[in-house]
Design a protein around this motif. Structure first.
Motif, short mmCIF file in Angstrom:
data_model
loop_
_atom_site.label_atom_id
_atom_site.label_comp_id
_atom_site.label_asym_id
_atom_site.label_seq_id
_atom_site.Cartn_x
_atom_site.Cartn_y
_atom_site.Cartn_z
N ILE A 7 36.85 13.99 4.75
CA ILE A 7 36.49 12.91 5.67
C ILE A 7 36.59 11.56 4.99
N ALA A 8 36.15 11.48 3.73
CA ALA A 8 36.22 10.21 3.00
C ALA A 8 37.67 9.78 2.78
N ALA A 49 36.46 4.15 6.89
CA ALA A 49 35.10 3.79 7.29
C ALA A 49 34.06 4.72 6.68
N ALA A 50 34.49 5.88 6.20
CA ALA A 50 33.56 6.88 5.66
C ALA A 50 33.56 6.85 4.14
N SER A 51 32.37 6.96 3.57
CA SER A 51 32.22 7.03 2.11
C SER A 51 31.98 8.49 1.71
N LEU A 71 30.09 8.69 9.43
CA LEU A 71 30.73 8.64 10.74
C LEU A 71 32.16 8.16 10.61
N ALA A 72 33.03 8.67 11.47
CA ALA A 72 34.43 8.24 11.46
C ALA A 72 35.01 8.42 12.87
N TYR A 73 35.91 7.49 13.25
CA TYR A 73 36.57 7.56 14.55
C TYR A 73 37.91 8.29 14.44
N PHE A 74 38.22 9.04 15.51
CA PHE A 74 39.50 9.75 15.58
C PHE A 74 40.13 9.52 16.96
N ASP A 75 41.45 9.49 16.97
CA ASP A 75 42.22 9.39 18.21
C ASP A 75 42.80 10.76 18.51
N ILE A 124 29.59 13.85 10.13
CA ILE A 124 29.43 14.93 9.17
C ILE A 124 28.05 14.78 8.56
N ASP A 125 27.27 15.85 8.59
CA ASP A 125 25.89 15.80 8.12
C ASP A 125 25.68 16.88 7.06
N ILE A 126 25.29 16.45 5.86
CA ILE A 126 25.02 17.38 4.76
C ILE A 126 23.55 17.28 4.39
#
Length: 283
Positions: free
Chosen positions: A203-204, A209-211, A221-225, A235-237
């Motif tokens: 994801i990073a 936008a994601a670290s 959080l990240a945006y996708f088309d 994504i939650d860890i």
């Protein structure tokens, strides 16, 4: 000279062997529990079935036992033993941590040519878990679902949308496509530490936008088309802390190390009934 030969030679000078290595014996017959009998001879046949055996915990096993040396040995051995039990397949994951300690509860008691030792062990493990949550979003990037709990202040400032064509992972594609079709989608929990690390890095790398989530867990959080439909992926860890501990009773001789866990006086077992962890042959 191979490593096993070198260790045996060094041990013969030091009077101490690693748990699991062949040890020197006094003259005498060994009994089933590993103590010496009275026949005046040494026989491998008298040792427990399955000897030699070792857990290879790399703990120094004294050849000459007394209350002090056996107490130190059992304390170190129990810490190594319990640490191995707590560690799982995730032990190399950066999200996984573990700690153990052990201490002698009573003065070791001599029984035949061995010692009974009671030890208290304590430890903790912190293990990761992860899930994905995906939401269809409006033109301003806000989830359309009324029951979402994402505050606008948490939304990515960088509104760049990653094309689903850049996503090769099948699980991630299915979650994004499901959210685009039905409005929301949630993955099953993932508990494998290595897999969680891979997704955190994925994801990073996909979204500016994601670290990368740190060792203490967190969310991004990240945006996708998704073929023209905007989807916000979370994504939650999380890190789950658990404690463990108890009491173990050891019987240690020059030839064997036996162990049994106990929670009450009724759990005390005779030496030969305890689990055989180490056994070395006489020379």
């Amino acid at each position: 000279m191979d490593s096993h030969t070198r260790r045996a030679i060094l041990a013969s000078f030091s009077g101490i062997a690693l748990a699991g290595c062949t040890g020197l014996s006094e003259s005498g017959t060994t009994t089933e529990n590993g103590s010496l009998g009275e026949s005046g001879t040494t026989s491998e046949d008298e040792l427990p079935e399955g000897c030699p055996t070792s857990l290879d915990l790399d703990v120094r096993w004294p050849r000459e036992l007394d209350a002090d040396t056996v107490g130190e040995f059992v304390t170190a051995y129990e810490e190594a033993y319990f640490l191995r039990r707590l560690r799982g397949s995730d032990s190399k994951s950066r999200f996984y941590s573990v700690g153990v300690s052990a201490y002698i509860n009573e003065e070791p008691t001599q029984v035949d040519t061995g010692y009974e030792v009671t030890v208290i062990f304590e430890g903790y493990a912190e293990e990761p878990s992860m899930f994905f949550m995906a939401y269809e979003v409006d033109s301003e990037g806000i989830p359309k679902a009324e029951d979402h709990n994402i505050k606008e202040s948490r939304l990515p400032k960088d509104s760049e949308y990653v094309s689903i064509e850049e996503v090769e992972d099948q699980r991630l594609r299915e979650i994004l496509e499901s959210a685009a079709e039905s409005g929301t989608a949630k993955s099953d929990f993932i508990y494998d530490g290595a897999e969680i690390e891979q997704y955190a890095e994925l994801i990073a790398n996909l979204s500016s936008a994601a670290s990368l989530i740190d060792d203490n867990g967190g969310n991004e959080l990240a945006y996708f088309d998704v073929n023209g439909t905007g989807v916000l992926l979370e994504i939650d860890i999380g890190i789950v802390h658990s404690d463990a501990g108890g009491e173990a009773r050891y019987y240690v001789t020059e030839y064997v190390v036996r162990r049994a866990e106990s929670t009450s006086a009724e759990d005390a077992t005779s030496p030969e009934d305890r689990e055989l962890l180490e056994c070395r042959l006489p020379e």
